[in-house]
Each structure stands twice: as structure tokens, then as C-alpha cells.
Design a protein around this motif. Structure first.
Motif, PDB file in Angstrom:
ATOM      1  N   UNK A 102      -5.658   6.756  -3.747  1.00 17.17           N
ATOM      2  CA  UNK A 102      -4.196   6.794  -3.748  1.00 17.17           C
ATOM      3  C   UNK A 102      -3.637   5.761  -4.725  1.00 17.17           C
ATOM      4  N   UNK A 103      -4.187   4.544  -4.677  1.00 11.16           N
ATOM      5  CA  UNK A 103      -3.719   3.471  -5.548  1.00 11.16           C
ATOM      6  C   UNK A 103      -3.860   3.842  -7.017  1.00 11.16           C
ATOM      7  N   UNK A 104      -5.011   4.418  -7.390  1.00 13.25           N
ATOM      8  CA  UNK A 104      -5.252   4.768  -8.790  1.00 13.25           C
ATOM      9  C   UNK A 104      -4.246   5.799  -9.282  1.00 13.25           C
ATOM     10  N   UNK A 105      -3.997   6.815  -8.478  1.00 12.29           N
ATOM     11  CA  UNK A 105      -3.058   7.867  -8.868  1.00 12.29           C
ATOM     12  C   UNK A 105      -1.643   7.310  -9.062  1.00 12.29           C
TER      13      UNK A 105
ATOM     14  N   UNK B 205      -1.966   1.173   1.229  1.00 14.39           N
ATOM     15  CA  UNK B 205      -3.397   1.281   0.978  1.00 14.39           C
ATOM     16  C   UNK B 205      -3.961  -0.028   0.446  1.00 14.39           C
ATOM     17  N   UNK B 206      -3.279  -0.584  -0.568  1.00 12.26           N
ATOM     18  CA  UNK B 206      -3.750  -1.828  -1.183  1.00 12.26           C
ATOM     19  C   UNK B 206      -3.775  -2.962  -0.171  1.00 12.26           C
ATOM     20  N   UNK B 207      -2.676  -3.095   0.564  1.00 13.25           N
ATOM     21  CA  UNK B 207      -2.585  -4.182   1.527  1.00 13.25           C
ATOM     22  C   UNK B 207      -3.548  -4.029   2.688  1.00 13.25           C
ATOM     23  N   UNK B 208      -3.616  -2.815   3.225  1.00 13.36           N
ATOM     24  CA  UNK B 208      -4.458  -2.599   4.395  1.00 13.36           C
ATOM     25  C   UNK B 208      -5.939  -2.700   4.060  1.00 13.36           C
ATOM     26  N   UNK B 209      -6.338  -2.232   2.861  1.00 11.55           N
ATOM     27  CA  UNK B 209      -7.750  -2.314   2.491  1.00 11.55           C
ATOM     28  C   UNK B 209      -8.198  -3.764   2.386  1.00 11.55           C
TER      29      UNK B 209
ATOM     30  N   UNK C 101      -0.284  -9.833   3.234  1.00 10.50           N
ATOM     31  CA  UNK C 101       0.634  -9.341   4.259  1.00 10.50           C
ATOM     32  C   UNK C 101       2.090  -9.467   3.810  1.00 10.50           C
ATOM     33  N   UNK C 102       2.410 -10.552   3.136  1.00  6.35           N
ATOM     34  CA  UNK C 102       3.764 -10.731   2.606  1.00  6.35           C
ATOM     35  C   UNK C 102       4.087  -9.625   1.607  1.00  6.35           C
ATOM     36  N   UNK C 103       3.116  -9.284   0.748  1.00  3.10           N
ATOM     37  CA  UNK C 103       3.347  -8.256  -0.256  1.00  3.10           C
ATOM     38  C   UNK C 103       3.708  -6.917   0.340  1.00  3.10           C
ATOM     39  N   UNK C 104       2.909  -6.433   1.286  1.00  3.48           N
ATOM     40  CA  UNK C 104       3.187  -5.123   1.876  1.00  3.48           C
ATOM     41  C   UNK C 104       4.433  -5.174   2.756  1.00  3.48           C
ATOM     42  N   UNK C 105       4.674  -6.314   3.411  1.00  2.00           N
ATOM     43  CA  UNK C 105       5.866  -6.428   4.254  1.00  2.00           C
ATOM     44  C   UNK C 105       7.135  -6.434   3.415  1.00  2.00           C
ATOM     45  N   UNK C 106       7.098  -7.085   2.249  1.00  2.00           N
ATOM     46  CA  UNK C 106       8.254  -7.052   1.341  1.00  2.00           C
ATOM     47  C   UNK C 106       8.508  -5.627   0.853  1.00  2.00           C
ATOM     48  N   UNK C 107       7.426  -4.891   0.603  1.00  2.36           N
ATOM     49  CA  UNK C 107       7.573  -3.507   0.156  1.00  2.36           C
ATOM     50  C   UNK C 107       8.223  -2.660   1.246  1.00  2.36           C
ATOM     51  N   UNK C 108       7.782  -2.833   2.480  1.00  5.55           N
ATOM     52  CA  UNK C 108       8.362  -2.077   3.594  1.00  5.55           C
ATOM     53  C   UNK C 108       9.800  -2.492   3.862  1.00  5.55           C
ATOM     54  N   UNK C 109      10.068  -3.799   3.723  1.00 12.12           N
ATOM     55  CA  UNK C 109      11.420  -4.320   3.921  1.00 12.12           C
ATOM     56  C   UNK C 109      12.406  -3.637   2.981  1.00 12.12           C
ATOM     57  N   UNK C 110      12.042  -3.548   1.708  1.00 12.05           N
ATOM     58  CA  UNK C 110      12.949  -2.983   0.712  1.00 12.05           C
ATOM     59  C   UNK C 110      12.970  -1.452   0.770  1.00 12.05           C
TER      60      UNK C 110
ATOM     61  N   UNK D 165       4.821   3.499  -1.819  1.00 15.53           N
ATOM     62  CA  UNK D 165       4.752   2.737  -0.577  1.00 15.53           C
ATOM     63  C   UNK D 165       3.396   2.955   0.087  1.00 15.53           C
ATOM     64  N   UNK D 166       2.909   4.203   0.044  1.00 21.49           N
ATOM     65  CA  UNK D 166       1.594   4.487   0.597  1.00 21.49           C
ATOM     66  C   UNK D 166       0.505   3.765  -0.182  1.00 21.49           C
ATOM     67  N   UNK D 167       0.671   3.729  -1.525  1.00 21.75           N
ATOM     68  CA  UNK D 167      -0.306   3.015  -2.350  1.00 21.75           C
ATOM     69  C   UNK D 167      -0.341   1.537  -1.982  1.00 21.75           C
ATOM     70  N   UNK D 168       0.826   0.964  -1.717  1.00 19.70           N
ATOM     71  CA  UNK D 168       0.881  -0.446  -1.335  1.00 19.70           C
ATOM     72  C   UNK D 168       0.352  -0.657   0.086  1.00 19.70           C
TER      73      UNK D 168
END
Length: 532
Positions: free
Chosen positions: A188-191, A349-353, A140-149, A344-347
Motif C-alpha cells: 500500500x505504501x509503495x503505491x 500502514x507505515x505507522x502500524x508496521x 505514533x505522533x506521525x500517524x496520530x497527526x495524520x488522523x487528526x488532520x 491515510x491508509x498508507x500512513x
């Protein structure tokens, strides 16, 4: 910004559609917990990979690679050999077969029924429910940091938004919704990772030039890291130094071995109808997982060269000392704006999965494993409790994500992986392969492994022991070994991961007690081995 919002809304619409599809087809507890045992190999492998490789791997360990360099690629090798091949071939097939024979719906239930023990299922469920929020917080910290920035929104707001989105489709859709969305998110992540690695090497003039540039930056390695044993980003660390122990005992060994006993991954083996799907999944997973981790760790290390070329600073300096921000800042500042939206979508995806699977496992651990099996409530009530458990796991993850310090993603992930390995791996492995393993041995092993891991964490391992403060309160020093002669092997123990000690203890207890206690009945063992 408008483009990012539009793309994100389209993405979320697809996610909610897949979640609705999962909800519509989830009519029984087997559908909710195991996707009806009818998942095809591609969906299973992509779900396994997307759950394993989350923002904790891409942002957390990618940031760690920005700090420590290429030695983290040993973890990529471990994910290929152990996380895919060993897991699916040697654990996956027998887990699927035994799980079917014992009608198991969750990982703790598989252990409990293998040993005919309510205690083992309840204890395993309790450990997972209590501690998986720490791992979920790392993601959760990872995806939240991505959204923050990326969006420029406050970190706390990002935490709440992501958590609410997840709650909607995990609580309602169950395992089918989780796995459908995992497969979509994995694509999405792979691409995105392919584009990222190609772009990074292009910015540095190609593969050879990029690695040579990073090698030549050895004099820029921060003094604190040099003191801890790091030579350079391509050169690695001196053997036996504190940071060598951190890299190889916590990151490579702790996570690399711990993957075998991850409840949210093991349960996926029970979602496919036959071994054939697992064989095919080895190929998909063998390509997907190293692509994710290999790219993240390589780009994390090379970000130092890119940042220094463009900004005159190394990665950790650009990130203000928080390695969890290295990858998000790299994406936002060094990559084209169109890519940052897609990444951001890939992250997401990664975080939500991963988070969806963690919340699902946390909920089933409480409802199915603890209350239905250990406390003995009805199956109808356990499904309701499971959904309540998902909500509690979600709230606990938010709380941990709020209070944990910076640069914590990799450490929190390694903590949960190590704890699961010490507690579950010996009885899981021996339960699949050794008919001589006994109920008493399994009980002693699971409690002993958990206890050894927690003792080392609270009283020896410096990062946690000094932060929690229990050792300081009881003994007056940060760890039990901090007063030893500096540089001695006893003093170095404070950087040795708990799993290095706890896993052998757990394994020794399992084998030792099994050899001197009564064997399980032949009738029960025949049931366990019915499909093997």
C-alpha cells in the motif's frame, strides 16, 4: 468522510485477518519471536522496509525536508547503501548464520550468546525496553497527526485509537502477525508514494520547472533558518553552521549509521531460512526503501512551492510552525480527496508496521532478554512477561507521544538510532567478524558507548540538554559549551549529534580492551562460527 471510514474499516479487517493468521500459526516461542525462521524474501524485505520507513520517515523527516530542503536526500542515499546493501549483505548473512548456530531469538540474545554474557543480553534488553518507547512515540505522533488532520478528531483520541488497534494483533500474533501485516502494508505504501510524487511534479509543471521554482524561492527562506546557516531549499546549508551540523550529524549520519544496530531490523535477518532469501531481499529492499524516503523528502521540499503557488505561504507557515504537520496538511489540502483517504491508509500502514515491531521488540527485550536470561525465569513465564512488556511499551509510547513538544518526530527518531549505534554497533560488528573480540571488551564497550551518548545528550547537545534541564540545574547553563565564544568550534559542539562522539568512543573501547584481555575459548568461538 463516509468513504474514508469505509475504506479504513476494510483495511482494518484485512489487518486483523492477517494478525489472526499469525496467531493461529504461532505455537512455539520461535514462531512468536522469529516467525519460525521460514519467511520468504519478499515478506522479509517488505517487513524490513515497512519497519524502517515509518511515519517518522514519511511525516517526520518529510516535514524536516519541508524545512531544510533537498539536503535530506543524502539520508535516502544512506538508506540505500547502508540500510539495505551493507545491512543485508555484510550484517544480515552473518547475523542469520550466527543466530542459528547460537539458537538466538532476539538481537540482545545474539549479543549475549556471542559473548557468553548474561550481563550483555540483560543490559541490551534493558536499554531497548527503556528507550524504544521514545522512538515508538515519534511514529505514533506521525500517524496520530495524520488522523487528526484527516478525520478532524482530537490528537489525544487518535493516539488511543491507534494504540488499541495495534495492541490487539501484536500481543496475540507475535512476529508472524507483524511480518504478514508489514508486507501487506508495504505494498500500500509503495503505491501511494508513486502517486504522490507524480502528482506533485504535475502540479508544478514537471521536474525541471518544479525544481527551478523552488530554487527561485530562496528569498522566502525564514530569517531564523538563514541565521542558522540554511541558504535555500535546493541550495542546502553553509558548511559548519549550526543547521548544517543538525542535518548532517543528526539526520544523515545519526540515522544513516544507526540503522545497522536497530534491534527490530536486525532480528528480521534471523527469520529467513537461508542466505539466498537475503540476496533476493536486497533487490526488494533496494527498490522499496529509496522509493519511500526519496519521495517523502522530495515532496516535503517541493511542498513549499506548491503551498506558495496555491496559498501564498511556505510549508512551515501553513503548518503553524509545527513541521510534523507539513505532510498531513499537504495531503489533505493539495491532493484529491480520494487520494487523502488512500494515503491515510498508507500512513496507517507505515505507522502500524513500525509500531508493531517496536512494541514486539520492547516486549521481548523485557521478557526474553532481561527476565529469562538475566533474572533467570522460566521460558513459559518469559512469554507471559513478554506480552506484559509489549503492553508497558505501548503505554510508555502513548505517554511520550502525549508530552513531547511539536516538531519532534525526526529528533526522537535520530535519538534512538544514535543511542543504539553507540551502544550496540561496535560489539555487533566485531562480534560477527573478529574472533579476537572478548567478553570484557564487549561489556566495557556497550556500557561506555551508552554512557558517552547519554552524557552528550544531557550536558552538550543543545536541544535535549536545554529541554531536560539537568545541566542547567548542576552548572547554571543550558549546555557545558554554551558559554564559549559564539561561532567557535567549542560553541558549535552543542549542535553535534551525540553519536558522532559516542560511537568512536565505543569502538575504541571495544578494540582497546580486546587487545589486552583474555580471548574467549576456542570451543565457544567454534560454536559461534559453526555456520560461517
Amino acid at each position: 468522510m463516509t468513504t474514508k471510514i469505509i475504506i479504513t474499516l476494510i483495511y482494518l479487517a484485512i489487518i486483523f485477518y492477517l494478525g489472526f493468521k499469525g496467531w493461529k500459526s504461532s505455537k512455539q516461542s520461535t514462531d512468536y519471536m522469529l516467525a519460525g525462521r521460514q519467511m520468504n524474501p519478499f515478506v522479509m524485505a517488505m517487513s524490513y522496509g515497512a519497519t524502517f520507513v515509518s511515519t517518522s520517515a514519511i511525516i517526520g523527516f518529510g516535514g524536516a525536508a519541508g524545512l531544510f530542503g533537498f539536503p535530506l536526500l543524502w539520508l535516502t542515499l544512506a538508506t540505500i547503501v547502508i540500510g539495505v546493501f551493507v545491512a543485508m549483505v555484510f550484517f544480515g548473512k552473518r547475523t542469520r548464520r550466527m543466530g542459528l548456530a547460537l539458537e538466538s531469538h532476539t538481537f540482545p540474545e545474539l549479543l549475549g550468546r556471542r559473548y557468553d554474557s548474561r550481563f550483555i543480553q540483560g543490559f541490551a534488553g534493558g536499554v531497548i525496553f527503556l528507550f524504544i518507547p521514545v522512538y515508538a512515540a515519534a511514529v505514533l505522533i506521525g500517524i496520530s497527526r495524520m488522523m487528526e488532520i484527516s478525520f478532524g478528531i482530537p490528537y489525544g483520541t487518535a493516539l488511543i485509537v491507534i494504540s488499541l488497534i495495534l495492541a490487539l494483533y501484536v500481543i496475540t500474533g507475535g512476529m508472524k502477525a507483524v511480518m504478514y501485516t508489514d508486507a501487506f502494508q508495504g505494498i500500500i505504501m509503495a503505491a501511494m508514494m508513486l502517486i504522490l510524487i507524480i502528482s506533485t511534479y504535475a502540479m508544478l509543471g514537471g521536474l525541471t520547472e518544479a525544481h527551478q521554482t523552488l530554487t527561485d524561492m530562496v528569498n522566502l527562506m525564514p530569517a531564523k533558518l538563514q541565521k542558522g546557516g540554511i541558504i535555500g531549499w535546493t541550495q542546502g546549508a553553509n558548511f559548519g553552521t549550526p543547521l548544517w551540523l543538525v542535518i548532517y550529524t543528526t539526520i544523515v549520519y545519526g540515522v544513516g549509521i544507526g540503522v545497522l544496530a536497530q534491534p527490530q531490523l536486525a532480528v528480521r535477518f534471523m527469520t529467513v531460512p537461508s542466505d539466498r532469501e537475503l540476496n533476493r531481499a536486497v533487490l526488494y529492499g533496494g527498490l522499496f526503501i529509496p522509493l519511500m524516503t526519496g519521495v517523502a523528502f522530495t515532496v516535503g521540499a517541493l511542498s513549499n512551492a506548491v503551498f506558495y503557488k496555491e496559498l501564498g505561504k511556505i510549508s512551515i507557515a501553513v503548518a503553524g510552525g509545527n513541521m510534523d504537520k507539513i505532510i498531513p496538511i499537504y495531503i489533505e489540502q493539495m491532493m484529491p480527496s480520494w487520494f487523502s483517504s488512500l494515503f491515510l491508509l498508507a500512513m496507517l500502514a507505515a505507522g502500524m508496521s513500525t509500531l508493531s515491531s517496536q512494541y514486539h521488540v520492547g516486549g521481548t527485550a523485557l521478557g526474553r532478554d532481561f527476565f529469562e536470561r538475566f533474572v533467570k525465569v522460566s521460558s513459559e513465564k518469559s512469554v507471559i512477561i513478554t506480552k506484559i512488556g509489549v503492553s508497558i511499551t505501548l503505554l510508555a509510547a502513548i505517554a511520550w507521544a502525549w508530552i513531547l513538544p511539536p516538531s519532534i518526530i525526526a529528533r526522537a527518531t535520530a535519538f534512538f538510532f544514535g543511542l543504539c549505534a553507540a551502544s550496540f554497533l561496535p560489539i555487533y560488528l566485531l562480534g560477527l567478524y573478529w574472533k579476537g573480540m572478548t567478553k570484557k571488551a564487549a561489556k566495557v564497550s556497550i556500557v561506555g558507548g551508552f554512557s558517552a551518548s547519554m552524557f552528550w545528550l544531557l550536558f552538550v547537545h543543545a536541544k535535549e540538554s536545554s529541554s531536560i534541564g539537568l545541566c542547567k540545574l548542576l552548572t547554571g547553563q543550558d549546555t557545558l559549551v554554551s558559554s564559549a565564544a559564539k561561532g567557535s568550534w567549542i560553541w558549535l559542539l552543542q549542535w553535534v549529534d551525540p553519536n558522532v562522539v559516542a560511537l568512536p568512543v565505543s569502538l575504541a573501547l571495544a578494540i582497546g580492551v580486546a587487545l589486552v584481555t583474555p580471548k574467549m575459548s576456542k570451543a565457544h568461538l567454534k560454536t559461534c562460527w559453526a555456520n560461517i
